[in-house]
Design an enzyme around this catalytic site. Sequence first.
Site, PDB file in Angstrom:
ATOM      1  CE  LYS A 260      -3.746  -1.891   2.922  1.00  0.00           C
ATOM      2  NZ  LYS A 260      -4.875  -1.823   1.988  1.00  0.00           N
ATOM      3  NE  ARG A 334     -10.659 -10.669  -1.147  1.00  0.00           N
ATOM      4  CZ  ARG A 334     -11.116  -9.839  -2.079  1.00  0.00           C
ATOM      5  NH1 ARG A 334     -11.514 -10.306  -3.247  1.00  0.00           N
ATOM      6  NH2 ARG A 334     -11.196  -8.544  -1.844  1.00  0.00           N
TER       7      ARG A 334
HETATM    8  N1  BES Z   1      -7.823  -3.943   5.007  1.00  0.00           N
HETATM    9  C1  BES Z   1      -8.076  -3.591   3.656  1.00  0.00           C
HETATM   10  C2  BES Z   1      -9.445  -2.914   3.480  1.00  0.00           C
HETATM   11  C3  BES Z   1      -9.578  -1.541   4.082  1.00  0.00           C
HETATM   12  C4  BES Z   1      -9.260  -0.424   3.336  1.00  0.00           C
HETATM   13  C5  BES Z   1     -10.057  -1.375   5.347  1.00  0.00           C
HETATM   14  C6  BES Z   1      -9.400   0.831   3.876  1.00  0.00           C
HETATM   15  C7  BES Z   1     -10.204  -0.127   5.911  1.00  0.00           C
HETATM   16  C8  BES Z   1      -9.880   0.981   5.164  1.00  0.00           C
HETATM   17  C9  BES Z   1      -8.059  -4.840   2.779  1.00  0.00           C
HETATM   18  O1  BES Z   1      -7.215  -5.846   3.188  1.00  0.00           O
HETATM   19  C10 BES Z   1      -7.604  -4.408   1.435  1.00  0.00           C
HETATM   20  O2  BES Z   1      -6.494  -4.001   1.326  1.00  0.00           O
HETATM   21  N2  BES Z   1      -8.484  -4.505   0.449  1.00  0.00           N
HETATM   22  C11 BES Z   1      -8.175  -4.114  -0.865  1.00  0.00           C
HETATM   23  C12 BES Z   1      -8.772  -5.162  -1.782  1.00  0.00           C
HETATM   24  C13 BES Z   1      -8.289  -5.098  -3.192  1.00  0.00           C
HETATM   25  C14 BES Z   1      -6.812  -5.371  -3.276  1.00  0.00           C
HETATM   26  C15 BES Z   1      -9.061  -6.116  -3.980  1.00  0.00           C
HETATM   27  C16 BES Z   1      -8.765  -2.742  -1.124  1.00  0.00           C
HETATM   28  O3  BES Z   1      -9.820  -2.432  -0.564  1.00  0.00           O
HETATM   29  O4  BES Z   1      -8.158  -1.968  -1.851  1.00  0.00           O
HETATM   30 MN    MN Z   2      -5.251  -5.609   2.435  1.00  0.00          MN
END
Ligand code: BES
Ligand code: MN
Length: 485
Positions: A260, A334
Site C-alpha cells: 500500500k 478473504r
Molecule cells: N484492510 C483492507 C481494506 C480496508 C481499506 C479497510 C481501507 C479499511 C480501510 C483490505 O485488506 C484491502 O487491502 N483490500 C483491498 C482489496 C483489493 C486489493 C481487492 C482494497 O480495498 O483496496
Molecule cells: Mn489488504
Amino acid sequence: MPLTITVDHAPNPAAVDGQALEVRGVRAGSVAADAPGVDQALLAAAGFTAKVAQTVMVAGEGGPVLLVGLGEDVSAAPMRRVGAAIARASSAVAHVAVDVLGLLDSGDRPGAARELTEGLVLASYAFDRYKERSTDISLARATVVAGGGKRVADAIGAALRTAEAVALARDLVNTPGGDLTPRAFADVAKKSADQFGLGCEVLDKKAITREKLGGLLGVNRGSSQEPRLVKLTFEPDKPRGHVALVGKGVTFDSGGLSIKPSASMEWMKTDMAGAAAVLAVMTLVPKVAPKMKVSAYIPLTDNMLGPDATRVGDILTTRNGKTVEVLNTDAEGRLILADALALAVEDGADAIVDVATLTGACMVALGDRTAGLMSNHGELVARIMRTSEEVGEAIWHLPMPEHLRATIDSEVADLRNLSTSPYGGTLSAALFLKEFVGDVAWAHLDIAGPSNSTASYDEVTRGGTGFGVRTLAGLLATWSKLPKA
Ligand code: BES
Ligand code: MN
Ligand code: ZN
C-alpha cells in the site's frame, strides 16, 4: 426512594467530591416550560431549540445547570445520543447527576436508563495508554437517577457491561500493530476467556500448519510474527442454537508485496477490528445469551513483505481444500477468513456471521459510517438489520450479483483472490467468502468504514469505534431457530 447508580469513569477522587452538576432535559416546543427561570432571550441567542442532544450551560439558582435537548417525542431511543452529549458538555466537570425520570415523558424507563448510560460511558472513552500525561478530560463521575426497581438496575448493569465490551474492542483496535501482534491478541483473548468463563483454544503456527489453514499461512508468510487462530466457545446445556462468529484479525496490513502507499497504511493497525468485535461480543455472551452455544474463530496475522512473502501468482490450499491464486497480496482478509469459515462449517454451526474490515470499496459505496451486509439468508438479514437499528449501528444490505461470481474464477486454481472486474469490489469479496460456507446460513459484515472514526460524535470516539459489538450482542440475545433459507 429513587435508585441512584453511580457510573464511575476514570475515577479521580480529588475531583469527584464536589457537588454534582445538574442536568435538565428540555423538550422541543416547550423550552420555556422546561427551563423555567432561564433567560429565554439568552437561549434563543445561543440557538438552543432543544433538538435531540443539543446542549447549553446556563445559570441556575444554585449554580450552573446543563440543559439538554430531547427533541419532540421523548422516548428511550434518542437517550444514547443525549447521554453522549451530556458527557461531552460536562467534560470539565467532576460529577454530573442525570435524572432519567425527569428526561422521560413516559414509558420505557429501563430502556432510557440503559441508552443514557451507554451514551455517557461510551462518549467518555479515552485511549491514553501511550501518553506520558493523560489528556483525558472526560467526565469523572455520573450519577444516573432512574427511579427504583430491579429492571432499571439491571438495565444500567447491562449498559455498563456493554460499554465495557465496546471499550475492550476500541482498546484493541487502537493499539499499534507492533505491539498488538497475533500472539499479544491471543493473550488478551485467553485472559478474557478466563475472566468471563469461556472456553479458549489457541492454535500456534505448528498447529495451524497441522490443521492445513493454508490461507492464514499464506498471508503470514512474509511476517516474522507467528500467526494464531483463536477459538472461543460458550456452550450451555441444551443450547437454543449454535451461532459461529468469525472476525478478521489482520494486526497490521501493509498490503504485502502488493504494498500500500504509506498514507493508506495509516489506519491499517485497525485491520483487526472484526476480530476485536468478535472477542468483545464473546465476553457478553454468558450474560446476554446464556442459552446459546456460540463459537468464535479469530484468525490472526499481520500482512507483511518479508523475504519469503507470498508472491503474486502463488496458489494457496485453504482448509476446505479449495485452492486460491493470489493475484494481489493486499486482498488478504478473504484468505484468512476462508479458513476460519471452513472451520465454523465443520463444527456444525446453525449460522455464521463474519465481521471484517474487508474492502475500501465498501467505504466508496456506503461512506465511512455504514457497514455493508451480504448474506445467503433473508431472515438472517432481516434480524441483523432490525437489531442494528435498535442499537444505532448503521448497516446497509448489499447484493451478491450472480454475474460477478465468474470474475473470481482462476485459470489455474479454484478461485482467484482478486476480481477481474474493477467494479463491485465489496460484492466480489463476499462472493469469494460464500465459497467457504457451504449451505450454512451466513452473513458477512464489511466494517471497513465504521470500524474507526476520524472524529468523535454521538457515542463514537475518534479511533477504534467497537462497531458491531452491540449489533452482534443483540442478535444473539434474541436468537431463535432460523427458518430454511
Ligand atoms: N484492510 C483492507 C481494506 C480496508 C481499506 C479497510 C481501507 C479499511 C480501510 C483490505 O485488506 C484491502 O487491502 N483490500 C483491498 C482489496 C483489493 C486489493 C481487492 C482494497 O480495498 O483496496
Ligand atoms: Mn489488504
Ligand atoms: Zn486488510
